[in-house]
Every structure is written in C-alpha cells, then in structure tokens.
Design a protein around this motif. Structure first.
Motif, PDB file in Angstrom:
ATOM      1  N   PRO A  41     -41.480  46.149  44.412  1.00 18.86           N
ATOM      2  CA  PRO A  41     -40.456  46.737  45.278  1.00 18.86           C
ATOM      3  C   PRO A  41     -39.074  46.657  44.639  1.00 18.86           C
ATOM      4  CG  PRO A  41     -41.905  45.287  46.516  1.00 18.86           C
ATOM      5  CD  PRO A  41     -42.200  45.056  45.070  1.00 18.86           C
ATOM      6  N   GLN A  72     -36.211  45.763  45.728  1.00 15.81           N
ATOM      7  CA  GLN A  72     -35.271  44.717  46.107  1.00 15.81           C
ATOM      8  C   GLN A  72     -35.845  43.306  45.993  1.00 15.81           C
ATOM      9  OE1 GLN A  72     -33.752  45.759  50.009  1.00 15.81           O
ATOM     10  NE2 GLN A  72     -32.380  47.307  49.169  1.00 15.81           N
ATOM     11  N   ASP A  76     -35.878  50.774  48.082  1.00 16.74           N
ATOM     12  CA  ASP A  76     -34.891  50.205  48.998  1.00 16.74           C
ATOM     13  C   ASP A  76     -35.477  49.145  49.930  1.00 16.74           C
ATOM     14  OD1 ASP A  76     -36.492  51.898  50.462  1.00 16.74           O
ATOM     15  OD2 ASP A  76     -34.844  52.920  51.495  1.00 16.74           O
ATOM     16  N   LYS A  77     -36.590  48.519  49.528  1.00 12.85           N
ATOM     17  CA  LYS A  77     -37.220  47.467  50.323  1.00 12.85           C
ATOM     18  C   LYS A  77     -37.574  46.285  49.429  1.00 12.85           C
ATOM     19  CE  LYS A  77     -37.376  50.215  53.957  1.00 12.85           C
ATOM     20  NZ  LYS A  77     -36.515  49.992  55.141  1.00 12.85           N
ATOM     21  N   ASP A  78     -37.803  45.126  50.076  1.00 13.77           N
ATOM     22  CA  ASP A  78     -38.268  43.976  49.301  1.00 13.77           C
ATOM     23  C   ASP A  78     -39.773  43.804  49.495  1.00 13.77           C
ATOM     24  OD1 ASP A  78     -38.655  42.730  51.777  1.00 13.77           O
ATOM     25  OD2 ASP A  78     -36.827  41.542  51.635  1.00 13.77           O
ATOM     26  N   THR A  93     -41.331  44.062  53.121  1.00 13.60           N
ATOM     27  CA  THR A  93     -41.175  45.253  53.949  1.00 13.60           C
ATOM     28  C   THR A  93     -41.635  46.504  53.196  1.00 13.60           C
ATOM     29  OG1 THR A  93     -39.183  44.176  54.820  1.00 13.60           O
ATOM     30  CG2 THR A  93     -39.567  46.463  55.463  1.00 13.60           C
ATOM     31  N   LYS A 135     -29.456  43.072  46.637  1.00 15.12           N
ATOM     32  CA  LYS A 135     -30.493  44.048  46.976  1.00 15.12           C
ATOM     33  C   LYS A 135     -29.943  45.476  46.901  1.00 15.12           C
ATOM     34  CE  LYS A 135     -33.531  41.386  50.054  1.00 15.12           C
ATOM     35  NZ  LYS A 135     -34.150  41.378  51.402  1.00 15.12           N
ATOM     36  N   THR A 157     -31.177  48.618  44.356  1.00 15.00           N
ATOM     37  CA  THR A 157     -31.593  49.938  44.833  1.00 15.00           C
ATOM     38  C   THR A 157     -30.779  51.053  44.170  1.00 15.00           C
ATOM     39  OG1 THR A 157     -32.369  49.115  46.972  1.00 15.00           O
ATOM     40  CG2 THR A 157     -31.740  51.429  46.865  1.00 15.00           C
TER      41      THR A 157
END
Length: 432
Positions: A198, A200, A252-254, A257, A402, A406
């Motif tokens: 991901p 982030q 745009d997620k870690d 998520t 984060k 992104t």
C-alpha cells in the motif's frame, strides 16, 4: 503496540492464545499502592491485555513475593483503547499504579510531564548494558532512563512459496536481488502482484530511510525538524516507489485499509507482502476458513548489502514506574526481576519466539523457516521513531508522512513533496 500480539501470533501456530493475568480491566484502581488488610503492602502493576502470559507473570510475582514477605503484587489488566488518557490521569494522582506497561512510542510523552520515575541511577540493577540497543532508545529521553524495554515485534516479508518456486526466485539478501526477484515474479505471472505494498505503509518507508543513514526527523539545536527532504530520505522514497510499481495496492491507503492480512491476501493473486506476526496468523486463519491452503515462507526485509538485513521499526512496550508511586524502591526491584535476563528468557519461551525479549541473550530459538525466525533475524536492524514527546503530534491524522508518500506515488517530485511535508512536521513535532 495497539493489538493483542500474543493471542494474534497464536493464530499463526506460534503459540496458543493467552489471556493476560490480573483483575478485570473495568475494576477501579483506587487501591493502587495502599496497604492491604493486615498491614501488608500492595504493589500494583498495570499490563495490557495480551502482553503477559499468565504462567510467566504468576512465576515472576511468586518469586518477588517470596523475597518480600507481606508484599502482594496486584496485576491489573488494561486495554489499549483509551489507555493514554487513563495513564495520564493515573500518573497525576497520589496513588497511581506502581509499575505500568507503556507503548514504546508513548513513553517519551509521559516522561516529559514528570509522571515517570527517573531510573538513570538504577541502570546496573536493571541490566541496562544487556538490553537490545534498538529497543532501549524509546526508554530514554534527554540522556535519562525512564523505563525498561520489555518486548517488541517487527515486520518481515511474507511470501507464497508456490509463486516463488514457479518464478525460480529464492529469498533475497539485498535490495538489488529483491527487485530482480520481483521482476521474475511479474514475468512468471503477469496477472498477480509480485508484492502487495500500500502507498502509505510509512513504517516500511522509515526502515528504508534508516538504511540510508537518515531519519524521519532530526534534532536541530533545542528543536526538532522534519528530514524527509534530505537526499538520503528522498532516495529511500524513490526506492519505495520502485517496490510499489510491482503492486496494485491503493496509493492513498495503509496496510490496514483494507486490512491486507484478511481482506487481500486470502483472495489470492499476491506473491509477497510485508507484515507482522499477527497479520501472518490472520491470513493463515482466514485462508483456512475459506478452504484454502496457506504455504507461506518468510525472510527479513533485505538491506542495501548482504551483510545486514534492512532496518525495521520495533513496535513494542516498555515497563515504567510512576514518579508518585508509594512503593518506588519495591517497584524498582520488581522491574529488575521481571525485565532481567532470567525472566525475559522465560518470557521468550512462554511466547515461543512470537515476541522479541529486551535482551538478545534471552531470545527463544524459533523453528527453522518460521515467522519468528525471520523476525528475530531482522531485529538486529531494529529502530524506533524519533524519541521526542512531539512525535505523537506527527502521527496524528492527517499524517504528513502518509500524505507525502501518496503524492510521490501519484507522480509528484519526491524532493518538492518532502519539503512540503517537512514544514508540517516542523509545526507539529515541537508542540508538547
């Protein structure tokens, strides 16, 4: 660490689920440090749910109480949700718990308020010289010791053995070998992700920055400043981008998520990913429930050279003593016993290598090929985030690290985006 690590790791087969010992977490703690019936003393210890194996804690307390007739150790289980507020309140009261488990990234924040006892003069008694250097950093602030490191855990690369075998790839030792292997995995199965990463996953980026000899933030006089725009950190971000090019994960997620271990990996089509022990266990359990076979291998995140694995974030807990404890000297003796080599060795055995003890001399010898084996091998390169009370402000959403990641993954120049992120870090990190 905001999870029941021991119980979760048990899902992976490293150990059975263990409930933390002690009283109900909802019980009022007003009797902390007060004499009990008959004039004896209570030494109150707060530990987080899932941190302390029952048999281990019982043995520690039995040994301590045998040395101190009339003293009764009361272990009170806490939960992570809302713990910072609860600890802050407790430390300001006249009868706080004597010993407390604190997340290693939270310790500095409590220390700066004066709520924790200064243990600098007790280093020899506590076994300071034998502690893992990566873990001990979070126990110190401005040259003083405020806690003993207890346990930690770190991420490793988790891979699908079948996918690696099909592509003719073996676990890499260097970054260059890692990239070469990902290329082969992509060529062998273009429809699958060679790695799920991901956009982030900033703890992973932190490790890459440390490998470059830099950090997320650095001390500048009596202030701190963001350091993402340093040449070394920019190089690290560009390497992260190179890895992420083999992944279809959201930019745009870690990793939580969606939760990679239970929402992504069980669906298949992923040759490798980076995770913690509880995540490996969660993926294995989810795949079993879906009627699938999980045949994972594990290896440390590769370093720049083969002589040392890549740097990793050591997430874990410390044991501290309240400055207002009514039994401070007894608390120090309990801490020396619980965090000493003998009982940390027993702790490692009790957790079957699922968690890293505070001293390498106490490390449990995990099974060959296990997650625990790779985690232990990685731990020699373990580090923590910048040790300053203001670091918690940096992690507060929206986390500028984060957002920075992104932007770069979506095409922004790493240097320019880092300079903007550093400005936000500068504003936050010096607030207490």
């Amino acid at each position: 660490m905001k999870r029941k690590l021991i119980a979760a790791i048990g899902v992976a087969g490293m150990m059975v689920s263990i409930a933390a010992c002690g009283s109900d977490g909802d019980k009022k703690d007003s009797d902390a440090g007060k004499p009990s019936a008959g004039g004896s003393k209570n030494l109150t210890v707060w530990v987080m749910d899932g941190s302390a194996p029952d048999a281990w804690m019982t043995e520690v307390n039995k040994a301590f109480e045998a040395k101190h007739p009339g003293v009764k150790v009361k272990v009170e289980k806490q939960i992570w949700n809302g713990i910072q507020e609860k600890v802050t309140t407790a430390l300001s009261e006249d009868t706080p718990p004597d010993v407390l488990e604190l997340g290693n990234t939270q310790t500095a924040g409590y220390a700066v308020t004066g709520g924790l006892a200064d243990l600098t003069g007790d280093k020899a008694k506590l076994g300071y010289d034998g502690w893992n250097k990566g873990m001990v950093a979070s126990s110190e602030l401005d040259g003083k010791l405020y806690s003993a490191p207890w346990y930690a855990a770190n991420r490793v690369v988790i891979y699908d053995k079948a996918a690696y075998k099909k592509a003719g790839v073996t676990p890499p030792k260097t970054r260059a070998e890692w990239i070469d292997g990902l290329k082969k995995l992509k060529a062998a199965d273009p429809k699958s992700q060679a790695i799920y990463l991901p956009g982030q996953s900033w703890y992973i980026l932190a490790g890459l920055i440390w490998d470059e000899g830099s950090d997320l933030a650095v001390k500048d006089g009596d202030k701190w400043k963001g350091n993402l725009s340093s040449p070394e950190a920019v190089n690290a971000m560009n390497f992260y981008k190179e890895l992420a090019a083999f992944s279809n994960a959201p930019k745009d997620k870690d990793e939580g998520t969606p939760q990679q271990s239970t929402d992504i990996i069980p669906k298949g089509g992923v040759a490798s990913w980076i995770g913690l022990g509880w995540e490996a266990g969660g993926a294995i359990d989810a795949m079993k429930k879906a009627g699938k076979t999980a045949d994972f291998g594990y290896f440390p995140i590769p370093g720049k050279t083969a002589d040392k694995p890549g740097s990793v974030f050591l997430g874990g807990s410390n044991l501290a003593i309240a400055e207002r404890s009514q039994n401070k000297e007894l608390a120090k003796e309990w801490l020396a016993l619980a965090a000493g080599k003998e009982y940390m060795t027993k702790y490692a055995v009790a957790t079957e290598g699922g968690l890293l003890p505070n001293t390498d001399a106490a490390q449990f010898k995990p099974a060959a090929g296990s997650f625990a084996e790779s985690m232990a091998a990685s731990s020699v390169s373990g580090k923590v985030t910048p040790v300053t009370p203001g670091w918690a402000n940096v992690e507060t959403a929206p986390n500028p690290i984060k957002d920075y990641m992104t932007k770069v993954l979506k095409g922004a120049d790493a240097k320019s985006a880092a300079e903007a992120a550093d400005k936000v870090i500068n504003e936050r990190i010096n607030q207490q």
